[in-house]
Scaffold this motif. Structure first.
Motif, PDB file in Angstrom:
ATOM      1  N   CYS A   1      38.599  49.417  46.107  1.00  0.00           N
ATOM      2  CA  CYS A   1      37.326  48.868  45.613  1.00  0.00           C
ATOM      3  C   CYS A   1      37.070  47.482  46.181  1.00  0.00           C
ATOM      4  CB  CYS A   1      37.327  48.789  44.086  1.00  0.00           C
ATOM      5  SG  CYS A   1      37.147  50.377  43.267  1.00  0.00           S
TER       6      CYS A   1
ATOM      7  N   ASN B   1      35.658  41.650  29.635  1.00  0.00           N
ATOM      8  CA  ASN B   1      37.004  41.679  30.214  1.00  0.00           C
ATOM      9  C   ASN B   1      37.625  40.278  30.254  1.00  0.00           C
ATOM     10  OD1 ASN B   1      37.455  44.401  30.669  1.00  0.00           O
ATOM     11  ND2 ASN B   1      36.388  44.407  32.625  1.00  0.00           N
TER      12      ASN B   1
ATOM     13  N   LEU C   1      42.076  50.102  42.920  1.00  0.00           N
ATOM     14  CA  LEU C   1      41.456  48.778  42.795  1.00  0.00           C
ATOM     15  C   LEU C   1      41.406  48.057  44.145  1.00  0.00           C
ATOM     16  CD1 LEU C   1      42.775  47.296  39.412  1.00  0.00           C
ATOM     17  CD2 LEU C   1      40.411  47.884  40.002  1.00  0.00           C
TER      18      LEU C   1
ATOM     19  N   ASP D   1      33.058  43.442  38.598  1.00  0.00           N
ATOM     20  CA  ASP D   1      31.814  43.533  37.821  1.00  0.00           C
ATOM     21  C   ASP D   1      30.907  42.325  38.056  1.00  0.00           C
ATOM     22  OD1 ASP D   1      32.380  45.992  36.656  1.00  0.00           O
ATOM     23  OD2 ASP D   1      33.433  45.106  34.963  1.00  0.00           O
TER      24      ASP D   1
ATOM     25  N   GLN E   1      45.119  43.601  36.649  1.00  0.00           N
ATOM     26  CA  GLN E   1      44.132  44.668  36.795  1.00  0.00           C
ATOM     27  C   GLN E   1      42.840  44.350  36.021  1.00  0.00           C
ATOM     28  OE1 GLN E   1      46.152  48.349  35.781  1.00  0.00           O
ATOM     29  NE2 GLN E   1      47.700  48.006  37.359  1.00  0.00           N
TER      30      GLN E   1
ATOM     31  N   GLN F   1      39.106  43.838  37.637  1.00  0.00           N
ATOM     32  CA  GLN F   1      37.912  44.548  37.176  1.00  0.00           C
ATOM     33  C   GLN F   1      36.791  43.563  36.843  1.00  0.00           C
ATOM     34  OE1 GLN F   1      37.669  48.059  37.274  1.00  0.00           O
ATOM     35  NE2 GLN F   1      35.563  47.295  37.215  1.00  0.00           N
TER      36      GLN F   1
END
Length: 283
Positions: free
Chosen positions: A117, A33, A114, A61, A53, A57
């Motif tokens: 999260c 990413n 998101l 991770d 975004q 992510q």
């Protein structure tokens, strides 16, 4: 503007990856990413929301790998708190980045999922730390203000996580076969993770009451471990009522598990015992 604000953060995140040969699945995903993000920033054509975004992510991770290391090492007493503070700070970066670019409401760019999260990860990390730390009796006694602050922040992160989506308003049109689902959605339970956040919040409030009592919280903004993080800088002086918040969360958890989720494997024994103890302390 978005690309310029992203570049130093992407570089900082890249430094957390370590050598390529030592990377697990999550680090490999995060690395991929980041590479994609660098290309998009250089092209300068992508919409900022896509960049933000993708960055978020990558943050999720890469920090997940580091969190697992902390858990596997059982949160070493000497080094866990600085590492917690660092991880929570990194998990707060996506929101800081969005605001830095002049967007007042991060949900408009990052979306509810998101943001949920990010706050789940911050709250669950503090839950796991406090779960381990509470067994270190001598440490808790010597660091009661720090322990209380970690509990306070952890519960607030989880409550924030639960606030991003509006509960469903029940009405007469709900068909019979949908009633259990509708009840869950009306309680703001959109996934197993939402229900775990409710239980974790209740449990941390219980630990707070048990180990720290009901006295007025010490000046929260002067306690170090998670200050200057997202909640640290913006909501640090908000002190929870552990008893009231804990009772409400545990009642909600039991009602959902014994209502629409009855027979689906959710255990309420611990929650009921904690509720019993809350009621005893109330009386």
């Amino acid at each position: 503007m978005a690309a310029a604000a992203l570049r130093p953060r992407v570089a900082a995140l890249g430094r957390r990856l370590g050598p390529p040969g030592a990377r697990d699945t999550f680090l490999a995903k995060g690395s991929a990413n980041l590479d994609k993000l660098k290309d998009l920033c250089n092209e300068g054509k992508e919409h900022p929301s896509t960049l933000f975004q993708l960055y978020t992510q990558a943050v999720l991770d890469i920090t997940y790998f580091e969190e697992n290391q902390l858990v596997d090492e059982d949160f070493p007493e000497e080094s866990a708190l600085p590492k917690l503070k660092e991880l929570i700070s990194v998990l707060s970066e996506p929101e800081d980045l969005v605001r830095e670019c002049g967007i007042k409401e991060p949900i408009n760019i990052l979306g509810a999922e998101l943001l949920e999260c990010l706050y789940w990860r911050k709250g669950a990390l503090l839950y796991m730390y406090c779960h381990t730390a509470k067994e270190r009796t001598e440490w808790v006694q010597e660091n009661i203000a720090t322990f209380k602050k970690c509990l306070n922040d952890g519960v607030q992160y989880l409550m924030k996580m639960l606030s991003f989506r509006c509960p469903l308003q029940l009405n007469e049109d709900i068909s019979l076969q949908d009633k259990d689902t509708a009840r869950l959605l009306s309680e703001g339970i959109f996934s197993d993770t939402h229900l775990l956040a409710v239980m974790y919040s209740g449990e941390m409030c219980y630990w707070g009451l048990k180990h720290c009592g009901e006295g007025k919280q010490e000046s929260l903004d002067s306690i170090d471990p998670v200050s200057n993080s997202d909640l640290g800088s913006r909501s640090q002086n908000i002190s929870l009522d552990f008893k009231e918040t804990g009772r409400n969360m545990l009642r909600k958890y039991v009602a959902v598990c014994e209502g629409p989720l009855k027979g689906q494997g959710w255990n309420t024994t611990t929650a009921k015992q904690m509720l019993h103890d809350f009621m005893k302390s109330h009386n």
